[in-house]
Design a protein around this motif. Sequence first.
Motif, PDB file in Angstrom:
ATOM      1  N   LEU A   1      -4.043 -41.327  10.343  1.00  0.00           N
ATOM      2  CA  LEU A   1      -4.056 -41.884   8.604  1.00  0.00           C
ATOM      3  C   LEU A   1      -4.707 -42.608   8.624  1.00  0.00           C
ATOM      4  O   LEU A   1      -4.523 -44.020  10.129  1.00  0.00           O
ATOM      5  CB  LEU A   1      -2.541 -42.384   8.765  1.00  0.00           C
ATOM      6  CG  LEU A   1      -1.118 -40.801   8.401  1.00  0.00           C
ATOM      7  CD1 LEU A   1       0.118 -41.430   7.194  1.00  0.00           C
ATOM      8  CD2 LEU A   1      -1.972 -40.610   7.575  1.00  0.00           C
ATOM      9  N   VAL A   2      -5.429 -43.164   8.146  1.00  0.00           N
ATOM     10  CA  VAL A   2      -6.479 -44.746   7.761  1.00  0.00           C
ATOM     11  C   VAL A   2      -5.602 -45.062   6.163  1.00  0.00           C
ATOM     12  O   VAL A   2      -5.717 -44.389   5.095  1.00  0.00           O
ATOM     13  CB  VAL A   2      -8.258 -43.992   7.135  1.00  0.00           C
ATOM     14  CG1 VAL A   2      -8.984 -45.133   6.825  1.00  0.00           C
ATOM     15  CG2 VAL A   2      -7.918 -43.559   9.148  1.00  0.00           C
ATOM     16  N   ILE A   3      -5.110 -46.271   6.421  1.00  0.00           N
ATOM     17  CA  ILE A   3      -4.983 -47.008   5.152  1.00  0.00           C
ATOM     18  C   ILE A   3      -6.122 -48.364   5.297  1.00  0.00           C
ATOM     19  O   ILE A   3      -6.530 -48.599   5.696  1.00  0.00           O
ATOM     20  CB  ILE A   3      -3.710 -47.980   5.449  1.00  0.00           C
ATOM     21  CG1 ILE A   3      -3.100 -46.797   6.347  1.00  0.00           C
ATOM     22  CG2 ILE A   3      -3.309 -48.951   4.555  1.00  0.00           C
ATOM     23  CD1 ILE A   3      -1.493 -48.167   7.105  1.00  0.00           C
ATOM     24  N   VAL A   4      -6.425 -48.013   3.557  1.00  0.00           N
ATOM     25  CA  VAL A   4      -7.720 -48.871   2.861  1.00  0.00           C
ATOM     26  C   VAL A   4      -6.498 -49.794   1.635  1.00  0.00           C
ATOM     27  O   VAL A   4      -6.094 -48.842   0.722  1.00  0.00           O
ATOM     28  CB  VAL A   4      -7.949 -47.418   2.515  1.00  0.00           C
ATOM     29  CG1 VAL A   4      -9.658 -49.058   1.388  1.00  0.00           C
ATOM     30  CG2 VAL A   4      -8.895 -47.454   3.095  1.00  0.00           C
TER      31      VAL A   4
ATOM     32  N   VAL B   1      -4.464 -43.846   1.462  1.00  0.00           N
ATOM     33  CA  VAL B   1      -4.342 -43.151   2.495  1.00  0.00           C
ATOM     34  C   VAL B   1      -4.841 -42.043   2.484  1.00  0.00           C
ATOM     35  O   VAL B   1      -4.347 -40.979   1.703  1.00  0.00           O
ATOM     36  CB  VAL B   1      -2.924 -43.203   2.674  1.00  0.00           C
ATOM     37  CG1 VAL B   1      -2.191 -42.970   4.312  1.00  0.00           C
ATOM     38  CG2 VAL B   1      -1.553 -44.482   2.606  1.00  0.00           C
ATOM     39  N   LYS B   2      -5.564 -41.630   4.017  1.00  0.00           N
ATOM     40  CA  LYS B   2      -6.372 -40.717   4.294  1.00  0.00           C
ATOM     41  C   LYS B   2      -6.337 -39.864   5.326  1.00  0.00           C
ATOM     42  O   LYS B   2      -5.892 -41.324   6.409  1.00  0.00           O
ATOM     43  CB  LYS B   2      -7.640 -40.479   3.622  1.00  0.00           C
ATOM     44  CG  LYS B   2      -7.870 -40.460   2.439  1.00  0.00           C
ATOM     45  CD  LYS B   2      -9.768 -39.951   1.975  1.00  0.00           C
ATOM     46  CE  LYS B   2      -9.979 -40.350   0.790  1.00  0.00           C
ATOM     47  NZ  LYS B   2     -10.801 -40.055  -0.021  1.00  0.00           N
ATOM     48  N   GLU B   3      -5.708 -39.207   5.725  1.00  0.00           N
ATOM     49  CA  GLU B   3      -6.009 -38.391   7.227  1.00  0.00           C
ATOM     50  C   GLU B   3      -7.285 -37.449   7.430  1.00  0.00           C
ATOM     51  O   GLU B   3      -8.119 -36.976   7.001  1.00  0.00           O
ATOM     52  CB  GLU B   3      -4.296 -37.305   7.296  1.00  0.00           C
ATOM     53  CG  GLU B   3      -4.679 -36.354   8.846  1.00  0.00           C
ATOM     54  CD  GLU B   3      -3.555 -35.883   8.854  1.00  0.00           C
ATOM     55  OE1 GLU B   3      -3.655 -34.910   9.565  1.00  0.00           O
ATOM     56  OE2 GLU B   3      -3.020 -35.942   8.321  1.00  0.00           O
TER      57      GLU B   3
ATOM     58  N   THR C   1     -17.538 -40.383   8.684  1.00  0.00           N
ATOM     59  CA  THR C   1     -17.865 -41.107   7.357  1.00  0.00           C
ATOM     60  C   THR C   1     -16.956 -41.015   6.315  1.00  0.00           C
ATOM     61  O   THR C   1     -15.918 -39.057   5.760  1.00  0.00           O
ATOM     62  CB  THR C   1     -19.511 -40.764   7.073  1.00  0.00           C
ATOM     63  OG1 THR C   1     -20.250 -41.320   7.908  1.00  0.00           O
ATOM     64  CG2 THR C   1     -19.373 -41.469   5.913  1.00  0.00           C
ATOM     65  N   LEU C   2     -16.356 -41.879   6.159  1.00  0.00           N
ATOM     66  CA  LEU C   2     -15.088 -41.765   4.864  1.00  0.00           C
ATOM     67  C   LEU C   2     -15.661 -42.972   4.137  1.00  0.00           C
ATOM     68  O   LEU C   2     -15.002 -43.634   4.295  1.00  0.00           O
ATOM     69  CB  LEU C   2     -13.749 -42.143   5.875  1.00  0.00           C
ATOM     70  CG  LEU C   2     -12.575 -41.094   4.699  1.00  0.00           C
ATOM     71  CD1 LEU C   2     -12.931 -39.817   4.230  1.00  0.00           C
ATOM     72  CD2 LEU C   2     -11.671 -41.793   5.665  1.00  0.00           C
ATOM     73  N   ASN C   3     -15.515 -42.528   2.624  1.00  0.00           N
ATOM     74  CA  ASN C   3     -15.678 -43.127   1.655  1.00  0.00           C
ATOM     75  C   ASN C   3     -14.627 -43.618   0.845  1.00  0.00           C
ATOM     76  O   ASN C   3     -13.627 -42.085   1.040  1.00  0.00           O
ATOM     77  CB  ASN C   3     -17.011 -42.477   0.772  1.00  0.00           C
ATOM     78  CG  ASN C   3     -18.132 -43.011   1.479  1.00  0.00           C
ATOM     79  OD1 ASN C   3     -18.702 -44.196   2.152  1.00  0.00           O
ATOM     80  ND2 ASN C   3     -19.190 -41.632   1.589  1.00  0.00           N
ATOM     81  N   PHE C   4     -14.145 -44.293   0.399  1.00  0.00           N
ATOM     82  CA  PHE C   4     -13.132 -44.453  -0.808  1.00  0.00           C
ATOM     83  C   PHE C   4     -13.645 -44.547  -2.160  1.00  0.00           C
ATOM     84  O   PHE C   4     -14.562 -45.939  -1.962  1.00  0.00           O
ATOM     85  CB  PHE C   4     -12.472 -45.633  -0.270  1.00  0.00           C
ATOM     86  CG  PHE C   4     -11.458 -44.822   0.845  1.00  0.00           C
ATOM     87  CD1 PHE C   4     -10.399 -44.107   1.115  1.00  0.00           C
ATOM     88  CD2 PHE C   4     -12.205 -45.322   1.832  1.00  0.00           C
ATOM     89  CE1 PHE C   4      -9.951 -43.853   2.433  1.00  0.00           C
ATOM     90  CE2 PHE C   4     -11.545 -44.913   3.466  1.00  0.00           C
ATOM     91  CZ  PHE C   4     -10.727 -43.944   3.132  1.00  0.00           C
ATOM     92  N   GLU C   5     -13.260 -45.004  -2.709  1.00  0.00           N
ATOM     93  CA  GLU C   5     -13.328 -44.864  -4.694  1.00  0.00           C
ATOM     94  C   GLU C   5     -11.813 -45.837  -5.135  1.00  0.00           C
ATOM     95  O   GLU C   5     -11.101 -45.248  -5.150  1.00  0.00           O
ATOM     96  CB  GLU C   5     -13.694 -44.370  -5.785  1.00  0.00           C
ATOM     97  CG  GLU C   5     -15.189 -43.926  -5.709  1.00  0.00           C
ATOM     98  CD  GLU C   5     -15.715 -43.083  -6.156  1.00  0.00           C
ATOM     99  OE1 GLU C   5     -15.154 -42.700  -7.407  1.00  0.00           O
ATOM    100  OE2 GLU C   5     -16.940 -43.044  -6.302  1.00  0.00           O
TER     101      GLU C   5
END
Length: 811
Positions: free
Chosen positions: A70-73, A82-84, A92-96
């Motif tokens: 789990l990645v916490i932003v 929270v994304k797995e 690569t993992l982008n967030f809005e």
Amino acid sequence: MKKKYIWIMLPVFVYNTAVSQNKLQGKITDNKNHEALMGVSVYIPDVKLGAVTDSKGQYTIKNIPQGSYLVIVSTIGYASQVKEITIKESATLNFEMSHAVIGLREVIVTGVSSATELQTNPVPINIVSNRSLLQNSATNIIDAIAIIPGVSQMTLGPNISKPFIRGLGYNRVVTINDGVRQEGQQWFDEFGEEIDEFSVNKVEILKGPASLSYGSDAMAGVINMLAAPPLPEGQVKGDILANYQSNNGLLASSFNLAGNNNGFIWDLRYTNKMAHDYKNKYDGYVANSGYTENNFKALFGINRKWGYSHLTLSLFNLKLGIIEGARDSATGKFLQHFLINGPADSLGIAPDDGFKKYNNFPVIHQHVRHYKAVFDNSFAFENGRLNVRLGFQQNHRQEANNLMQGDVFNNYFFLNTFNYDTRYIFREKNHTEISAGINGMLQNSENRGTAFVIPEYSIFDIGVFGIAKKTFGKLSLSGGLRFDNRTLKGKELWVDSMGRRLAGPGPGAIADFTPYMSKFTGVSGSLGAAYNFNDIYYAKLNIARGYRAPTAAESGANGIHDGTPFYEIGDHSLKAESSFQLDATFGASSKDVSFEVTGFVNKINNYIFAAKLESVFGGDSIREDPALALTPGPAFKYVQGNAILSGAELIFTVHPASIPWLNFDNSFSFVSAIQKNQPDSTKYLPFTPPAKYRGELKLICSKGKTIRNGYIKIGVDYFLEQNKVYYKYGNETVTPAYALLNAGAGGDICVHDKTIFSVYIYGSNLTDVGYQSNMSRLKYTDVNNVTGRTGVFNMGRNISFKLIIPIGIKK
């Protein structure tokens, strides 16, 4: 020699080449204007790796072991995400991110093998964030978390607090600090937690049996004190914290400096606290309630592609007065002991000029030292991770309170504890998570004083467990099974007619403690489900079985413990407690409101409690302890019965999306604690916390040129009357209702987009209400003959000023 070298290095070479270089990178932007967001935290709890976005909104996390995580932003002013993600090579993992006053998604690590999203975990867990710890004031870390519904504290002054969860405390609650269970002889009222409150970044509170993961004693729940995560690679940062509190003149300072140089991490903290006597509306200054605390903590470690190894060393040193509450019969003023020449000390009215003195401990005081080392490791393999955590603790508890000996520690409890925890977390497949492990502890206790209330003892604990979780779309099922074994050995002690220790049996020798060995086994488990109906509504259901073995005090006590008039008698034949608990939760979380209601029923078999003994001639059984110069006291013996605890907790928060600067928090909790098959006088469990309402209205200003993350808040804590008391022996009385008004304000002071310092102001009990908590042991001290009031009252009005100056050496 060359062959030896090859064999030593071969596993390292194979291991390092088997795991490829992996990294996670990406960009984080605002979901409306698509501008890059700087200073956003990106963290992977399972491998203790993180990063912070730069001015372009970009981040990179290197040396991530292969696996699913789990990645916490998170960042202030935006809803956390929270994304797995599954790491095989580079990803690569982008967030809005969207604007929000509160972060709606939380991740927990307590009672689970891998980081888990809170909403998918069926076990009730509350979180006390770092922001909450900063914005509120407290005299110790347990006081700081007592704001949570269902959590309360047994107190003996401002610096002795024992945590209670849903009406149960002492050895029925496990406290985790630095990853291992804190072992500080927590079997008595006067023994608080040995934890530096400023070293705690976040607290997770698991409510209900947690024996599945933590073994014996986690029957009521677990309080997990979590330190700040390691800094991102390349950073060296710290801060200086100063805190002043007006009521007892608390002067606290804490210095922290941490860094991460190419995966080599370190974190140092030193804390000093000192306070003079506290005061309240009715007692004025309370004699001998001051304390001094010095703590040091250091972490050193390495994070690599194979996992991590971290070593934490800590020292806790507390010296505090013991509040007796004795009063002069004519004036009602507090009495104090004074050292004089000769074998005895004198007793007189406490002088006014001593109330505001620091480091002032006249005769009756306690000295607590706690040393700890924790070696925490995680190793990545092709099909999972192996976590190995080893800990060593040494606890010294000294009390000087024998009138005939003066400034001598007649009580000196010494304890060594070795903790071990090894578990293997298999790689997630088809949304299935499985782990298995073994953990426990080895303890050895010594009586190094001149008074003996419990025997010297040794304990060996071992538990084997397995935990699994399966996700079917919106439904998450989790559970596990555990088997525990404990061996408790009480050691013999021979004394003479004056209660002095002898080397062994002989002429005139008295067996104060006889040797014994008790073995306990327990089966623990849990099964639960969490279901998300849609993006707003969710429900949880969990059943759990807990286990607790008797303590050395319950099985072996034989003497009067100073601070009470009671002669305690243990029973070697006590059985282990077992519990069966049902929890049901329904909640919702939308852009405007959030609420959650949880109900529980907890049935405990073989519940251990102290019952007063009667004399064969009628009346109380009175016994004398020759080791103490005290009046003989009524005898209590530990016995067993059955108990049922039930109750509920409600949380309701208003945070309108159309009014982003407004937040209104409300919570209510109550618990009913009953002993089965008992008359009215002993029907209720002693010192059950009363029903409690807490409300707080907060106005928030997240953005500004000079003040950022600013807030103003006002709140009330309302405790209902507690008339469900254990009144047979007159040692618990009805506690009337009372309300405490609180308010606070604070924020970050910035110049040129840089935080210069942060300030937090908080006022508690602003109307200076004179009250006594039903869980304050000081409620039952002497009567003030002048006012007619019994006992010592809790702290009056208190204003806290907290200042934090950040140090950024390398960013």
